[in-house]
Design an enzyme around this catalytic site. Sequence first.
Site, mmCIF file in Angstrom:
data_model
loop_
_atom_site.group_PDB
_atom_site.id
_atom_site.type_symbol
_atom_site.label_atom_id
_atom_site.label_comp_id
_atom_site.label_asym_id
_atom_site.label_seq_id
_atom_site.Cartn_x
_atom_site.Cartn_y
_atom_site.Cartn_z
ATOM 1 C CG ASP A 292 -3.751 3.554 7.473
ATOM 2 O OD1 ASP A 292 -3.686 2.699 6.559
ATOM 3 O OD2 ASP A 292 -4.769 4.227 7.681
HETATM 4 C C1 BGC Z 1 -6.712 2.650 5.246
HETATM 5 C C2 BGC Z 1 -6.595 1.447 6.138
HETATM 6 C C3 BGC Z 1 -6.403 0.220 5.279
HETATM 7 C C4 BGC Z 1 -5.168 0.396 4.425
HETATM 8 C C5 BGC Z 1 -4.842 -0.791 3.551
HETATM 9 C C6 BGC Z 1 -5.630 2.723 4.212
HETATM 10 O O1 BGC Z 1 -6.065 3.589 3.235
HETATM 11 O O2 BGC Z 1 -6.732 3.821 6.014
HETATM 12 O O3 BGC Z 1 -7.740 1.356 6.940
HETATM 13 O O4 BGC Z 1 -6.322 -0.917 6.091
HETATM 14 O O5 BGC Z 1 -5.368 1.508 3.589
HETATM 15 O O6 BGC Z 1 -5.738 -0.915 2.511
#
Ligand code: BGC
Length: 748
Positions: A292
């Site tokens: 993530d």
């Molecule tokens: C989230 C993810 C997301 C990533 C990119 C994170 O804050 O938890 O689900 O894909 O950001 O935007």
Amino acid sequence: MEFSALFKGLTISFLSTALSIATFVPQQAQAQKHTQKHPDLAQMPWMNKALTPDQRADMVVGQMTLDEKIQMVHGTGWGVLRPGSYIAPGSNLGAGYTEGVERLGIPGINMADSAVGIRMAALQSRYATLLPSTIGAASSWDRDAAFLYGSVIGREARAEGFNMSIGGGLDITREPRNGRNFEYAGEDPVLAGIMTGELALGVKSEHVMSDIKHYALNDQETGRNVVNVLLDKRSMRESDLLAFEIAIGLSKPSAVMCSYNLVNGDHACENDYLLNQVLKKDFDYKGFVVSDWGGTHSTVKAALNGLDQDEPGDDNYFSEPLKKAVEGGQVPMTRLNDMVHRILRSMFDAGVIDNPPVRSVVDPFRGRDDAQHIAEESIVLLKNADDILPLKASPSTSIAIIGSHADIGVLSGGGSAQVDAPGGNAIDPKPGPSPWGQVIYFPSSPLRYIREKSPQSNVQYNDGKDNAAAAKLAKDSSLAIVFVNQPMREGQDAPTLSLPDHQDALVEAVAKANPNTIVVLETGGPVTMPWAGHVKGIVEAWYPGIGGAQALANILFGEVNPSGKLSVTFAKSDDQLPHPTVPSLDANAKTTGDDGHHEVGPFDLKYTEGAEVGYKWFEATHRQPLFPFGFGLSYTTYAYSGLTVDDATRTAHFTVKNTGSREGTEIGELYVTLPSAANEHYKRLAGWERVKLAPGESKEVSIPLNPLYLSIFDTAKDAWQLLPGDYKVMAGASSSDTPLNATLHISQ
Ligand code: BGC
């Protein structure tokens, strides 16, 4: 990693539009250059489609330099997510971009956040369909609808120039106040696993790489970067991880995104147990693990413990430091090769090298029709006293529509799942993208479509801001439909299950003024309904997507017979939950950053309920919920009969009959209680079937009993075990309505 800053100044970040366009042009030019430079690319041995993705990946890895390998295992930075960040020339201005290897014909990976539709479309004047929330789609229990859901995402990602979707949310609803439940698929690992697996298959069917996230136990947003989840292995394997096991087995996703939190002491993105032992060994997962955004915390530990790609990559864990670690021998070259192999094999497997995205105009009408179809199957009818629904349009009817901007639009979920609303936020239109922290409505007006269905009736709207005025309109009308909402978003949990903004009082006031009151809920997950006994109709619409108003009007007026059933339990009160308050969410907690997340210090979170999540908890602790998992009404009625179980084929058979006067689709559910040696005090969902029935028609349903859904995880043997003994098999209309019983004997 401080995530709160992520969306700081997001609104101004879109001033970079000019820059985006500037970067986009060279990308096209590069593509041309690329073909000219390598006329023989098609002749490269790995372009032979007859070879397996693994063979093709191995061939490419064999040609790569160390620098090229390193380049593929980390992103190029926050890009458009953080104003002022470097934007790589090949970036399609999505959430992530990883360089390819041009000389070998390997494209970069352009990733689109796409939990409920493609995010960040407005940035390049693109359009994206807002689908119903996935918790809603899971409530359809329709595998075809889930596949369609993924294919809409894949289709639009491809048209917009992305070759990877990073949607596929699958953290089960262990915490019903979790701010992201709307982007997950409910509380049951079998239902959530199958529906999310189908969704991921749909994405891949469009030659776009799929993803399943957030692995694992990212079940609340409060303290998501610092929470250390404590859970024993058996419970973990039979609940949260089972959902992933099922989805991964079914869909073989291109990527699995590891989560922010810690699990039993280690961050999920450097957790040997989660990544190496369970995901890669036990689940036999062949794709890659992507962190993530900001979820990586080390170089050597993360690399050795199973992380394959660091996003967004400007933390430098997997760039120079990884190169040095490989050169110094702390990370073997074989491990780096494995990371790159996994990424490449996912690219070949999804077809992004053989069939790269072709830019085109997204078809908003097709998207809307698909979204509407899924919404019509997602909406759950929870109460229908005196058959108040479906509505009968007549000149003598006057309808009061109250609250939740129902004159203008439908609510959407926030955070990285936010799709840009066409024309801007429908309730406060301003040009530009839909900002992270705001409550965004989409232009799908329930009032308009209700009026269209009942042209002779007098349909009036009141905004619900003043209870007395709303009650007055309700009193002067023959019936009232109150729309209530629960805005939810990434980074924050709801402090309670209660509807915010005194909406309970609004419903009470309207119901008191007019007994013919129907409540339509637009919520991210379960909420409490202290007024449930005072209204005649309750309809859960979730966040219904861009076709939401049409879907809702079709349900309210009976053009569509509701068939959805709850993918989550609705409790009567927060006190009924395993954790009566959201752990570490202090009502006075400070919110920080533009994403408004709650700032808390590190803490341990012991999930004492173990695998007793949702309906299992309610059954094991003898609590009666407000509405049980699997529950949903129809405008017709059904009867269940004749459950038999064939021990030899391990198949259950039962009959569902439509005993009413309308055609309908019933979801026949099958549950199993394990032999006492399992020491479980609840039933498990073991299967279901959607049965379409004309009035008076009966059909026999046959459901094979998958041993995985019936097994316990034996931690001593570190393996699933199907216990010998008698299994009680039950069939019926919901987790608490299983009139049929039979026994499955499993011998030693
Ligand atoms: C989230 C993810 C997301 C990533 C990119 C994170 O804050 O938890 O689900 O894909 O950001 O935007």
